[in-house]
Scaffold this motif. Structure first.
Motif, PDB file in Angstrom:
ATOM      1  N   ARG A  38       9.834 -26.230  -9.802  1.00  0.00           N
ATOM      2  CA  ARG A  38       9.926 -27.414 -10.670  1.00  0.00           C
ATOM      3  C   ARG A  38      11.376 -27.705 -11.026  1.00  0.00           C
ATOM      4  NH1 ARG A  38       5.657 -24.666 -13.305  1.00  0.00           N
ATOM      5  NH2 ARG A  38       3.607 -25.456 -12.670  1.00  0.00           N
ATOM      6  N   ARG A  39      12.162 -26.664 -11.192  1.00  0.00           N
ATOM      7  CA  ARG A  39      13.577 -26.856 -11.488  1.00  0.00           C
ATOM      8  C   ARG A  39      14.280 -27.569 -10.329  1.00  0.00           C
ATOM      9  NH1 ARG A  39      18.067 -23.133 -11.726  1.00  0.00           N
ATOM     10  NH2 ARG A  39      16.763 -21.449 -10.932  1.00  0.00           N
ATOM     11  N   MET A  40      13.907 -27.213  -9.129  1.00  0.00           N
ATOM     12  CA  MET A  40      14.488 -27.855  -7.952  1.00  0.00           C
ATOM     13  C   MET A  40      14.052 -29.321  -7.855  1.00  0.00           C
ATOM     14  SD  MET A  40      13.741 -24.553  -5.561  1.00  0.00           S
ATOM     15  CE  MET A  40      14.350 -25.078  -3.981  1.00  0.00           C
ATOM     16  N   LEU A  41      12.775 -29.570  -8.107  1.00  0.00           N
ATOM     17  CA  LEU A  41      12.278 -30.953  -8.073  1.00  0.00           C
ATOM     18  C   LEU A  41      12.945 -31.795  -9.147  1.00  0.00           C
ATOM     19  CD1 LEU A  41      10.095 -29.691  -6.192  1.00  0.00           C
ATOM     20  CD2 LEU A  41       8.458 -31.270  -7.230  1.00  0.00           C
ATOM     21  N   ASP A  42      13.106 -31.213 -10.338  1.00  0.00           N
ATOM     22  CA  ASP A  42      13.771 -31.947 -11.422  1.00  0.00           C
ATOM     23  C   ASP A  42      15.212 -32.283 -11.054  1.00  0.00           C
ATOM     24  OD1 ASP A  42      11.503 -31.856 -12.965  1.00  0.00           O
ATOM     25  OD2 ASP A  42      12.152 -30.151 -14.186  1.00  0.00           O
ATOM     26  N   ALA A  43      15.884 -31.343 -10.385  1.00  0.00           N
ATOM     27  CA  ALA A  43      17.275 -31.585  -9.987  1.00  0.00           C
ATOM     28  C   ALA A  43      17.369 -32.705  -8.961  1.00  0.00           C
ATOM     29  CB  ALA A  43      17.888 -30.297  -9.424  1.00  0.00           C
ATOM     30  N   ALA A  44      16.393 -32.755  -8.040  1.00  0.00           N
ATOM     31  CA  ALA A  44      16.391 -33.831  -7.049  1.00  0.00           C
ATOM     32  C   ALA A  44      16.211 -35.183  -7.725  1.00  0.00           C
ATOM     33  CB  ALA A  44      15.292 -33.587  -6.020  1.00  0.00           C
ATOM     34  N   ARG A  45      15.293 -35.243  -8.696  1.00  0.00           N
ATOM     35  CA  ARG A  45      15.059 -36.515  -9.394  1.00  0.00           C
ATOM     36  C   ARG A  45      16.250 -36.897 -10.261  1.00  0.00           C
ATOM     37  NH1 ARG A  45       9.871 -33.799 -10.424  1.00  0.00           N
ATOM     38  NH2 ARG A  45       8.369 -34.530  -8.871  1.00  0.00           N
ATOM     39  N   THR A  46      16.787 -35.937 -10.981  1.00  0.00           N
ATOM     40  CA  THR A  46      17.915 -36.207 -11.872  1.00  0.00           C
ATOM     41  C   THR A  46      19.118 -36.739 -11.104  1.00  0.00           C
ATOM     42  OG1 THR A  46      17.206 -34.501 -13.443  1.00  0.00           O
ATOM     43  CG2 THR A  46      19.522 -35.179 -13.524  1.00  0.00           C
ATOM     44  N   ASN A  47      19.362 -36.163  -9.929  1.00  0.00           N
ATOM     45  CA  ASN A  47      20.529 -36.555  -9.140  1.00  0.00           C
ATOM     46  C   ASN A  47      20.225 -37.634  -8.110  1.00  0.00           C
ATOM     47  OD1 ASN A  47      22.733 -34.534 -10.006  1.00  0.00           O
ATOM     48  ND2 ASN A  47      20.978 -33.203  -9.630  1.00  0.00           N
ATOM     49  N   ASP A  48      18.960 -38.088  -8.090  1.00  0.00           N
ATOM     50  CA  ASP A  48      18.550 -39.156  -7.184  1.00  0.00           C
ATOM     51  C   ASP A  48      18.873 -38.798  -5.733  1.00  0.00           C
ATOM     52  OD1 ASP A  48      17.298 -41.590  -6.746  1.00  0.00           O
ATOM     53  OD2 ASP A  48      19.180 -42.717  -6.760  1.00  0.00           O
ATOM     54  N   ARG A  49      18.559 -37.563  -5.360  1.00  0.00           N
ATOM     55  CA  ARG A  49      18.805 -37.077  -4.010  1.00  0.00           C
ATOM     56  C   ARG A  49      17.502 -36.602  -3.374  1.00  0.00           C
ATOM     57  NH1 ARG A  49      23.055 -39.314  -2.194  1.00  0.00           N
ATOM     58  NH2 ARG A  49      22.076 -40.793  -3.635  1.00  0.00           N
ATOM     59  N   VAL A  50      17.486 -36.533  -2.057  1.00  0.00           N
ATOM     60  CA  VAL A  50      16.314 -36.077  -1.317  1.00  0.00           C
ATOM     61  C   VAL A  50      16.389 -34.567  -1.118  1.00  0.00           C
ATOM     62  CG1 VAL A  50      14.994 -36.256   0.828  1.00  0.00           C
ATOM     63  CG2 VAL A  50      16.167 -38.268  -0.093  1.00  0.00           C
ATOM     64  N   LEU A  51      15.297 -33.883  -1.460  1.00  0.00           N
ATOM     65  CA  LEU A  51      15.152 -32.467  -1.149  1.00  0.00           C
ATOM     66  C   LEU A  51      14.015 -32.333  -0.149  1.00  0.00           C
ATOM     67  CD1 LEU A  51      15.545 -29.425  -1.437  1.00  0.00           C
ATOM     68  CD2 LEU A  51      14.104 -29.501  -3.497  1.00  0.00           C
ATOM     69  N   ARG A  52      14.366 -31.836   1.018  1.00  0.00           N
ATOM     70  CA  ARG A  52      13.365 -31.566   2.048  1.00  0.00           C
ATOM     71  C   ARG A  52      13.302 -30.058   2.271  1.00  0.00           C
ATOM     72  NH1 ARG A  52      13.789 -31.252   8.366  1.00  0.00           N
ATOM     73  NH2 ARG A  52      11.713 -31.882   9.047  1.00  0.00           N
ATOM     74  N   VAL A  53      12.097 -29.521   2.413  1.00  0.00           N
ATOM     75  CA  VAL A  53      11.916 -28.119   2.791  1.00  0.00           C
ATOM     76  C   VAL A  53      11.404 -28.136   4.225  1.00  0.00           C
ATOM     77  CG1 VAL A  53      10.796 -25.927   2.274  1.00  0.00           C
ATOM     78  CG2 VAL A  53      11.422 -27.480   0.406  1.00  0.00           C
ATOM     79  N   MET A  54      12.274 -27.809   5.162  1.00  0.00           N
ATOM     80  CA  MET A  54      11.933 -27.991   6.573  1.00  0.00           C
ATOM     81  C   MET A  54      10.834 -27.029   7.007  1.00  0.00           C
ATOM     82  SD  MET A  54      14.743 -26.145   8.986  1.00  0.00           S
ATOM     83  CE  MET A  54      13.525 -26.159  10.292  1.00  0.00           C
ATOM     84  N   GLU A  55       9.995 -27.496   7.899  1.00  0.00           N
ATOM     85  CA  GLU A  55       8.943 -26.661   8.474  1.00  0.00           C
ATOM     86  C   GLU A  55       8.902 -26.892   9.974  1.00  0.00           C
ATOM     87  OE1 GLU A  55       7.008 -24.188   9.678  1.00  0.00           O
ATOM     88  OE2 GLU A  55       7.093 -23.969   7.519  1.00  0.00           O
TER      89      GLU A  55
END
Length: 363
Positions: free
Chosen positions: A113-130
């Motif tokens: 959740r901390r990572m998701l919040d950081a992505a939203r706060t900074n308006d950046r895309v977080l992808r976890v590659m698979e």
């Protein structure tokens, strides 16, 4: 998120230059969608080694050094040790960079959740590659299961045998990270490599409503306890049931260019079955995909079944997505969160003696 696609090559940095770099870099080589501008790793030796691939890229000992340099970066290929994922990703997003993160996402839900919040706060895309979602035999398996070619899906199984001999050389530092993960209850089979298997389950048949698991332990030496034998059973929301068997064979030799895993997937329909015979290793010298129906077995001999190709294609998908913003990320951060819930439900069920656990109830 107000993402705007790039109309020029993406300026990318690699953060982490260890063993997995050799696979992820394949998406970047000879790719007009990207310009590699920076290489980051605390090891001077690794920086010098990897700069041979990118002579014009600047090198840095840390992401903080890269940020302080003023060099313009759009996106980062984050190849960090798993215990550093949460803090590292929050830092990278905080610098204003999009992030393509190596799996597993992280070890627990608060960090996710901390990572998701950081992505939203900074308006950046977080992808976890698979990358397994880009392995051609598995792509074909998914197409067959959805097409009705083998009839309505009745169930499916996955099998993995971890062997102790063969494969490529892995740095001792990588094993130290895995040993630390094991001591923290995140085993190399169920959690690390298992992330791939759990991802394919969600990708094939959608959300899961119940998991039952029995996670075993085999001690190979002082402080080295591997999480096998293990049996995991689950049911998807659509009623399809899956079974995953994990076996450890430490004295077995397995031919492999990479890790020594013998992996198989089999989807059974009411009229036949489709089976992927291998992925990381090459234990079974049969076609990588076979389909049986009406007394006839068809085999695919020309699929790209080199495991490394799935890293190439996953990375190219990400870099192309940054130019279009269209289609699935495989995985978005929110989707990766569901893979993490699946893994945590396995541990919860096993701790409770195999009791059924709904992953959505975990918080």
């Amino acid at each position: 998120m107000s993402f705007e696609p790039y109309d020029r090559p993406v300026r990318a940095a690699f953060v982490g230059l260890g063993r997995i770099y050799d696979l992820n870099v394949r998406a970047y080589l000879d790719n007009p969608d990207v310009e590699v501008v920076a290489l980051v790793d605390p090891s001077e030796q690794r920086r010098e080694q990897r700069q041979r691939d990118w002579p014009d890229a600047a090198t840095f000992a840390s992401a903080a050094d890269l940020a302080a340099s003023g060099l313009e970066v759009d996106a980062v290929e984050a190849l960090l040790p798993i215990p550093l994922h949460a803090d590292g990703v929050v830092e990278l997003l905080g610098h204003g960079w999009h992030v393509n993160l190596q799996k597993p996402m992280c070890n627990d839900l608060p960090d996710a959740r901390r990572m998701l919040d950081a992505a939203r706060t900074n308006d950046r895309v977080l992808r976890v590659m698979e990358n397994y979602l880009f392995y051609e035999p598995l792509l074909r398996l998914r197409e067959i299961a959805r097409s009705g070619e083998i009839g309505e899906v009745a169930g499916y199984t996955m099998k993995m045998v971890g062997t102790g001999r063969g494969g490529w050389e892995v740095p001792a530092s990588s094993f130290e990270v895995q040993f630390e993960q094991m001591r923290n209850g995140r085993g190399i089979f169920v959690f690390d490599d298992g992330w791939h298997k759990l991802s394919t389950a969600l990708w094939l048949f959608g959300p899961i409503r119940e998991v039952r698991a029995w996670v075993g332990t085999t001690t190979l030496g002082p402080g080295v306890d591997l999480d096998a034998p293990t049996t995991i059973v689950w049911e998807h929301d659509n009623g399809v049931r899956g079974v995953w068997d994990i076996t450890l064979a430490p004295d077995m030799y397995l031919r492999s260019d990479y890790y020594t895993n013998d992996e198989r997937w089999e989807v059974t329909g009411r009229n036949g079955f489709a089976r992927v015979n291998r992925c990381t290793g090459r234990g079974i010298q049969q076609p990588s995909l076979e389909v049986y129906r009406d007394g006839e077995l068809r085999a695919s001999h020309a699929l790209d079944d080199d495991w490394a190709s799935s890293f190439r294609d996953s990375g190219r998908h990400w870099l192309r997505w940054l130019h279009t913003g269209e289609g699935p990320l495989w995985w978005s951060a929110d989707e990766a969160l569901e893979v993490l819930r699946f893994a945590l439900a396995i541990y919860r069920s096993s701790a409770d003696g195999g009791r059924g656990v709904d992953p959505s109830t975990l918080d």
